[in-house]
Write an enzyme that holds these catalytic residues in place. Structure first.
Site, short mmCIF file in Angstrom:
data_model
loop_
_atom_site.label_atom_id
_atom_site.label_comp_id
_atom_site.label_asym_id
_atom_site.label_seq_id
_atom_site.Cartn_x
_atom_site.Cartn_y
_atom_site.Cartn_z
CE LYS A 21 -1.50 0.29 6.08
NZ LYS A 21 -2.30 -0.79 6.67
CG ASP A 63 -2.80 -10.85 6.16
OD1 ASP A 63 -2.16 -11.94 6.14
OD2 ASP A 63 -2.36 -9.82 5.62
CG PHE A 118 0.00 0.09 2.48
CD1 PHE A 118 0.40 1.31 2.97
CD2 PHE A 118 0.51 -1.06 3.06
CE1 PHE A 118 1.27 1.37 4.04
CE2 PHE A 118 1.38 -1.00 4.11
CZ PHE A 118 1.76 0.22 4.60
#
Ligand code: ADP
Ligand code: MG
Length: 328
Positions: A33, A126, A15
């Site tokens: 992020k 995940d 990402f």
């Protein structure tokens, strides 16, 4: 974004990048992020939605999303490192985890999962040491909700054939890949895929290396068979015969684990998802209920409030009372 002062990069993914920063408004560290420029909203909106719904002390805190020009930033509470960093640090030091530490960490994962599965009806999909963040006091939080989805959603049935990292992928997910290639109707799966991953992660904390490693889904299934034996579960009738019928078992592999730890790992790593305990059931397993209080930080963490920390001098960073950087 003027509110934040970036200190250093702490992670990287498909990402974009994750940075440690200081929030000038609160004086606290945050993790930012940074997504790739011009990324499609569908690449981050599901994660933002999951983060807003899944607010819990054992799930990484989300502080909001910001956009600057064509780039989106997601702001999180800062954690000192991931369980992967901690495993690598212990490997370098040659210090395996004590069973008390393994209980302490896995109990916290299960607390977060219990909330996610039961209270919010979400599954993570995940789970792996990289996505379990740990702070300097040993507090663990589940992170990276990029693959999280509602358990009952159609999305879990028809999309995302490739979610979990292979080492932690439940067999029903591995089989979906195989059936998809053969154009057969794929398996449905549910939150029990997370319980499989927890079993694999607990075993890894004893072994100090991933339990199952393989180059393909078919090889991964073979690796699983070597340990737990081929499935007798009737839903696997369409699968070509897997071997060996009887695996060598966790007892022979995870030699440092106690009886109750082996029992928990074995039940979590069952072929049939319905034989795996739920997070709530796992929290009540004797592995956690017998012996010392699992909620109390193990000795290393309580004696030294900042384990594995060192001070760094960085000229580019604004003066703070103490700048610490984890070495794990
Ligand atoms: P990806 O989808 O690429 O796996 P993650 O959200 O898992 O993205 O972030 C990648 C890495 O960045 C993590 O494995 C971790 O090392 C670091 N990281 C992510 N969030 C935080 C946080 N809140 N605090 C500290 N480090 C973080
Ligand atoms: Mg991740």
């Amino acid at each position: 974004m003027e509110r934040y002062h970036i200190i250093k990069q702490v992670g990287e993914g498909s990402f974009g990048r994750v940075y440690q920063a200081i929030d000038h408004l609160t004086g606290q560290y945050v993790a930012i992020k940074q997504l790739k420029p011009n990324c499609h909203p569908m690449s981050y909106l599901p994660e933002v939605r999951a983060l807003q719904i899944l607010q819990h002390p054992k799930i990484v805190g989300f502080k909001g999303a910001e956009r600057q020009h064509n780039t989106v930033f997601l702001v999180f509470e800062y954690m000192d490192g991931s369980l992967r960093h901690l495993i690598n640090h212990r490997l370098r030091m040659g210090v395996p985890f004590s069973e008390a530490e393994i209980k302490f960490f896995s109990f916290q994962v299960l607390q977060g999962l219990d909330f996610m599965h039961r209270n919010r009806r979400f599954m993570h999909r995940d789970l792996k040491p990289e996505n379990l963040l740990v702070n300097k006091h040993g507090v663990l939080k589940i992170s990276d909700l990029g693959s999280a989805t509602e358990i009952e959603s159609d999305e879990s049935l028809f999309h995302h054939h490739y979610v979990t990292t292979r080492s932690y992928r439940a067999p029903e997910m591995l089989l979906r890949m195989f059936l998809k290639n053969k154009k057969l109707r794929p398996f449905e799966y549910d939150e029990k895929v997370d319980m499989w991953a927890v079993g694999v992660i607990i075993a890894e904390l004893y072994l100090m290396r991933p339990l199952f490693i393989a180059e393909s889904s078919a090889d991964q299934l073979k690796e699983i068979c070597k340990v737990i034996g081929a499935p007798t579960w009737e839903s696997w009738m369409n699968w070509p015969k897997l071997e060996p019928e009887k695996g060598f078992g966790f007892r022979a592999l995870v030699t440092s684990a106690s009886e109750s730890a082996l029992d928990l790992i074995e039940s979590l790593c069952s072929w049939d998802p319905s034989n795996r305990p739920s997070a709530a059931e796992a929290l009540r397993h004797p592995f956690f209920t017998r012996g010392r209080n699992v909620l109390a930080p193990p000795p290393g963490f309580s004696r030294c409030p900042r384990p594995m920390m060192r001070y760094v001098v960085n000229k580019n960073v604004p003066k703070m009372t103490s700048m610490q950087q984890p070495i794990y």
